[in-house]
Write an enzyme that holds these catalytic residues in place. Structure first.
Site, PDB file in Angstrom:
ATOM      1  N   LYS A  84       0.674  -1.116  -0.147  1.00 17.84           N
ATOM      2  CA  LYS A  84      -0.011   0.137  -0.116  1.00 17.84           C
ATOM      3  C   LYS A  84       0.679   1.233  -0.098  1.00 17.84           C
ATOM      4  CE  LYS A  84      -3.878   1.970   2.679  1.00 17.84           C
ATOM      5  NZ  LYS A  84      -4.696   1.632   3.969  1.00 17.84           N
ATOM      6  N   SER A 159      -9.533   2.249   3.058  1.00 17.90           N
ATOM      7  CA  SER A 159      -8.906   2.875   2.223  1.00 17.90           C
ATOM      8  C   SER A 159      -7.825   2.123   1.246  1.00 17.90           C
ATOM      9  CB  SER A 159      -7.881   4.003   3.087  1.00 17.90           C
ATOM     10  OG  SER A 159      -6.975   3.068   3.888  1.00 17.90           O
ATOM     11  N   SER A 183      -9.727  -0.315   7.091  1.00 17.03           N
ATOM     12  CA  SER A 183      -9.165  -0.174   5.889  1.00 17.03           C
ATOM     13  C   SER A 183      -8.490  -1.643   5.303  1.00 17.03           C
ATOM     14  CB  SER A 183      -8.035   0.851   5.763  1.00 17.03           C
ATOM     15  OG  SER A 183      -8.746   2.166   5.707  1.00 17.03           O
TER      16      SER A 183
END
Lengths: 504, 509
Positions: A84, A159, A183
């Site tokens: 990420k 997210s 997330s």
């Protein structure tokens, strides 16, 4: 189709690891297969913000050379992983999905990245995310949304939608996500994959660009519980660079997943949280969740109801604590030392340049939360907002403590709904925030939690996730119960749920 | 270089303090001399090339995290203990949020409502109205925090950020550990407030220096004082509105800044104006203070507990060990040494100001008399140190060596003039005092025959002087003594020479 190469992307990380160790395939072949897959589908999925083909192949060749010399390498050496874009990684830009960090290349590796490299893993690139991890749909990325591989018109969650979509689209067997309020788990639920938020402090936050320091935690994204355990074992462990990192042995999550796969849960007590049930959940979500609980009971688990009376206040408390910490954490993005700088033309003061850079660099959700947090921390409001929210946090932790006195794990649906459509909630922050209603309590309490596929909702055919929660530093319980549930469901379906996703 | 507004009206100091009672408050920042910074492993060497002692953490790069420097915590606890404070059994760091280019994270990690040390005191010796007093100053708190970077504003006339053509920032200082020591309001100093403020800072400086936790060099900024001052009419309980003067970088400036603020504030009050609560800057060159940012609309720092750090919970047993290991307080030590050396407080002050307490003490311990030890360190050696611009301790002569020189003098084998040459030799790196004596041939001409020969020679050269001596003008002998000292290069005992001169003149008559 060259089955040999394309099939490699369908393999689990565990299978890849064993095949690489046996030198049945090379890391270069495995890496190339995934790079080709990314090239083939990512223009539609947009899971990646940056793909590092050169670095990935170089890392793969290093692993192949070491194996050719006969070196004993860790099991995941040569297995690709996506990271990420909120974790610092040298050599590539780290943007956090924000315009304000466009082009910033960190001069250091996050501890998680360092551990992935040390394990010989192949870093494919950085995955898309809501700006600074603020969101539940990845629509708040400054670089455009990620699309759900199950239905490209739908959100992949957020997210960490990029990491979940990378795994769900067979572009990477594993990915690293971060979870501040859900997330990792919410994207896992809506993409039919597995995501784990480890115990707060189990995985180092050094190099994780902070959203809310007291809530953020990095963890594994995978397609199976066993794969998640392998990645969890690589990244977890004490780090002296993170003061909040727990200095204690990491529970043996790999062994727990192996034991769980035996599908015997006799003696395990499972709690149903009364407050995480009810009308707020879509019918398809409720049906699949109820079935999953029945499966657990069928495996021998004792299922009881537990009450967590303060959970209804968790969302409100979270939306005070998170913006408060975020407003401070995001202060450093001021155009002075790195990132976007606006107005540096000799006519503006440093103060003006700071203000202009922030105005130009942050998106609407970041600005909204910075303003909320600035307000909540202000003199005269601190006690009423931040102070009260911290009390709720303590009460939520106490609710969990009481529940775990009765049961080993608690379960709930991961999300109230399946994946919604892109654009459906982007202008309605409250509706977006409610996506995390079931995942937030675990962050507030710092405990461990997992989401794994429970099947598809009848009404839309989209994946539903079930959430398991375990006490702090009892992450192994998630893997035992999760692997057992997964084994029973896969036996029923005849395959992993993700196999049912339409071809891209 | 700075242009300052000197248009403020001032009231004569005596008049000001006749009408108003000054109340002081001092906030002193002590930069700790730890090898590494407060929250990272960067070195803390003063004067390094800009931005060479930095890392992701002290630059506040995204993703970096702080880790507490245990030595800094220990230093802060020792300062707290030396200030008779209570040490918190559990306390947290807090973030102080405000935007400024030299603050990398745009928040400062500090302590807010949970400081590590609270409620202490320090006894400050002060002379007021010609009387020596010891005043107990209440300490509100001492807390740990990190320093900011340093801005250099280039161009413009003020050297401040407004009007500068551009600014440079050096982050070497960012993250250096600081202990901030805050007094409660200091009342009752009256017209001696300026001197008392200075005495407080000097006393605190000595105390911290004695702990060995900071260089406490005001000129290098390792000790910085903010001076708060307010005035109130005599007899009024409530405090007046205060100004907070920053940038006070020497003891003398502390005194001057207080004096100036007393006069300035008194003039305002006399005119019926109110004192503005604000930060002011002191200017060394002109001795005036000028307004900085107003605190009327107080900046809201939005303090909250620093979530990247865990609470500090010093083990009580460790704190007790630190307490037991504290050095003797400077004031106590001074009184003890003054008594042992048989000197007055004033004479002791001279030793303290010369920075020679340790050196004299060690020289005495090495066998010298206190009188001789003080005379050397405060006389010849202070002069030499001053010439070379170094501290006494860095001069290059040890207390043991000084004690041996003293012994040589006292055994009468070395007159003072030669002793100074021995010291010069030691300072020039010629070895131990005894080696210098041999190498430079500084042993005294004590052989009677040899000395008599030299004296006779000198007498033969000056028949007129001999005549005067014989005529009873004994004082004329000085000229012969001088000639002998010259011809022996000072290696003779002048008293003995004089004796011989008189003897020879008398004998030959």
């Amino acid at each position: 189709m060259d089955a040999g190469v394309h099939e490699l992307t369908r393999w689990s990380a565990a299978r890849l690891g064993h095949a690489l160790a046996a030198r049945e395939v090379s890391a270069a072949e495995v890496t190339t297969a995934h790079l080709e897959r990314i090239a083939a589908v990512d223009d539609r999925v947009h899971a990646f913000l940056c793909v590092d083909a050169e670095g990935a192949l170089a890392a793969a060749e290093t692993v192949d050379a070491a194996r050719a010399r006969g070196d004993q390498l860790p099991l995941l050496a040569g297995v690709p992983v996506a990271v990420k874009d909120v974790l610092a990684q040298t050599g590539l830009p780290t943007t956090c999905g924000s315009r304000i960090l466009r082009g910033w290349v960190p001069p250091y590796d996050a501890t998680v990245v360092r551990r992935l490299r040390a394990a010989g893993m192949v870093l494919l690139g950085k995955t898309n995310m809501d700006e600074f991890a603020m969101g539940s749909s990845t629509e708040h990325s400054a670089y455009g949304p990620t699309h759900n591989p199950w239905d490209l018109d739908r959100i992949p969650g957020g997210s960490g939608g990029g990491s979940a979509a990378a795994v769900a689209s067979w572009s990477a067997p594993l990915a690293i996500g971060t979870d501040t309020g859900g997330s990792i788990r919410q994207p896992a639920a809506v993409t039919g994959t597995v995501g784990v938020k480890p115990t707060y402090g189990a995985v180092s936050r050094y190099g994780l660009v902070a959203l809310a320091s007291s809530l953020d935690q990095a963890g594994p994204c995978a397609r199976t519980v066993a794969d998640a355990a392998l990645l969890h074992a690589v990244i977890a462990g004490h780090d002296r660079l993170d003061s909040t990192s727990i200095d204690a042995p990491v529970p043996d999550v790999v062994a727990a997943a192996r034991r769980g796969a035996e599908a015997d849960l006799r003696g395990v007590r499972v709690g149903l949280v009364r407050e995480l049930d009810g009308d707020g959940y879509a019918p398809g979500v409720r049906t699949r969740f109820t079935e999953a609980v029945e499966v657990l009971a069928g495996l021998g688990a004792e299922v009881v109801e537990v009450s967590c009376p303060h959970f209804p206040y968790a969302l409100a408390a979270y939306y005070l604590i998170l913006p408060s910490e975020a407003s401070s954490n995001l202060a450093r993005f001021d155009g002075m030392r790195f990132g976007l700088r606006d107005g540096d033309d000799g006519t503006h003061s440093a103060e003006e340049v700071m203000a202009r850079s922030r105005a130009a660099g942050f998106g609407p959700e970041a600005k909204r939360r910075i303003m909320l947090g600035t307000y909540a921390l202000s003199t005269g409001y601190y006690d009423a907002y931040y102070g009260q929210a911290q009390k709720v946090r303590t009460l939520v932790a106490a609710d969990f403590a009481a529940a775990f006195a009765q049961v080993d794990v608690v379960v709930s649906p991961t999300t109230p709904t399946t994946a919604f459509r892109l654009g459906e909630k982007v202008d309605d922050p409250m509706a977006m925030y409610l996506s995390d209603i079931a995942t937030i309590p675990a962050n507030l309490a710092g405990i461990a939690a997992m989401s794994l596929p429970a099947g598809r909702a009848e009404e839309d055919g989209l994946p539903v996730g079930v959430q398991l929660m375990a006490p702090a530093m009892a992450d192994d319980r998630l893997y035992r119960v999760g692997a057992a549930l997964e084994a029973a469901l896969v036996a029923r379906w005849g395959h992993l749920l993700i196999e049912e996703a339409p071809a891209l | 270089m700075s242009t300052t507004d000197t248009s403020e009206e001032l009231l004569a100091y005596d008049e000001a303090t006749e009408r108003y009672d000054p109340v002081l408050g001092l906030e002193v920042h002590v930069e700790l001399s730890t090898a590494t910074k407060m929250f990272c492993g960067c070195p803390t060497v003063f004067g390094a090339e800009p931005n060479t002692q930095v890392c992701p953490t002290c630059l506040g790069l995204p993703g970096s995290l702080p880790v507490v420097n245990a030595v800094a915590v220990e230093s802060a606890i020792r300062i707290g203990l030396a200030l008779n404070c209570s040490i918190a059994s559990w306390c947290r760091f807090a973030r102080k949020n405000y935007f400024y280019p030299d603050m990398p994270k745009d928040y400062q990690v500090s302590q807010y409502d949970e400081p590590i040390a609270t409620d202490g005191w320090i006894d400050v010796p002060a002379t007021m109205d010609g009387q020596a007093h010891t005043v107990r100053v209440p300490i509100e708190r001492a807390h740990l925090e990190e320093d900011t970077g340093k801005s250099l504003h280039v161009g413009g006339v003020t050297g401040r950020i407004h009007g500068a053509a551009y600014s440079l920032v050096d982050y070497n200082r960012a993250g250096i550990p600081l202990v901030e020591i805050v007094t409660r309001p200091i009342e009752g100093a009256g017209r001696w407030a300026p001197e008392f403020a200075r005495a407080y800072v000097a006393t605190l400086r000595d105390l911290v220096a004695g702990l060995g936790v900071s260089d406490v060099r005001m000129e290098q900024g390792s000790l910085r004082a903010d001076v708060n001052l307010s005035l109130r009419p005599y007899g009024q309980q409530a405090l007046g509105i205060r100004s907070e003067t920053k940038n006070v970088n020497s003891l003398r400036s502390v005194e001057r800044a207080v004096r100036y603020e007393v006069r300035r504030q008194a003039a305002r009050l006399e005119r019926g104006q109110r004192v503005v609560q604000e930060t002011r800057h002191f200017h060394e060159d002109t001795g005036v203070t000028t307004p900085g940012r107003s605190k009327e609309q107080a900046e809201d720092y939005r303090y909250f507990p620093e979530p990247d750090l865990v609470p500090l919970a010093p083990d009580p047993a460790w704190v007790e060990r630190l307490r037991a290991g504290l050095p003797e307080p400077p004031a106590t030590r001074r009184a003890r040494l003054a008594a042992a050396w048989g000197i007055s407080t004033l004479e002791m002050d001279a030793v303290v100001h010369a920075g020679a307490v340790d050196l004299v003490e060690q020289t005495v311990a090495a066998g010298a008399t206190p009188v001789a030890a003080r005379r050397w360190w405060l006389g010849e050696l202070a002069r030499r140190a001053n010439e070379s611009g170094v501290g006494l301790a860095e001069l290059g002569i040890t207390p043991g060596q000084v004690a041996r020189v003293v012994a040589l003098v006292e055994s009468a084998s070395l007159p003072d003039s030669l002793a100074r040459q021995v010291v010069a030799g030691v300072l020039d790196g010629e070895g131990e005092p005894e080696q210098v004596v041999v190498a430079r041939g500084l042993s005294v001409v004590s052989d009677a025959v040899e000395l008599t020969r030299v004296v006779d020679e000198a007498l033969a050269q000056a028949p007129d002087v001999v005549a005067k001596i014989r005529a009873g003008k004994v004082a004329a002998a000085g000229a012969i003594v001088g000639a002998v000292m010259k011809s022996t290069a000072g290696r003779a005992d002048a008293a003995r020479v004089r004796e011989l001169v008189l003897q020879r003149c008398a004998g030959a008559s």
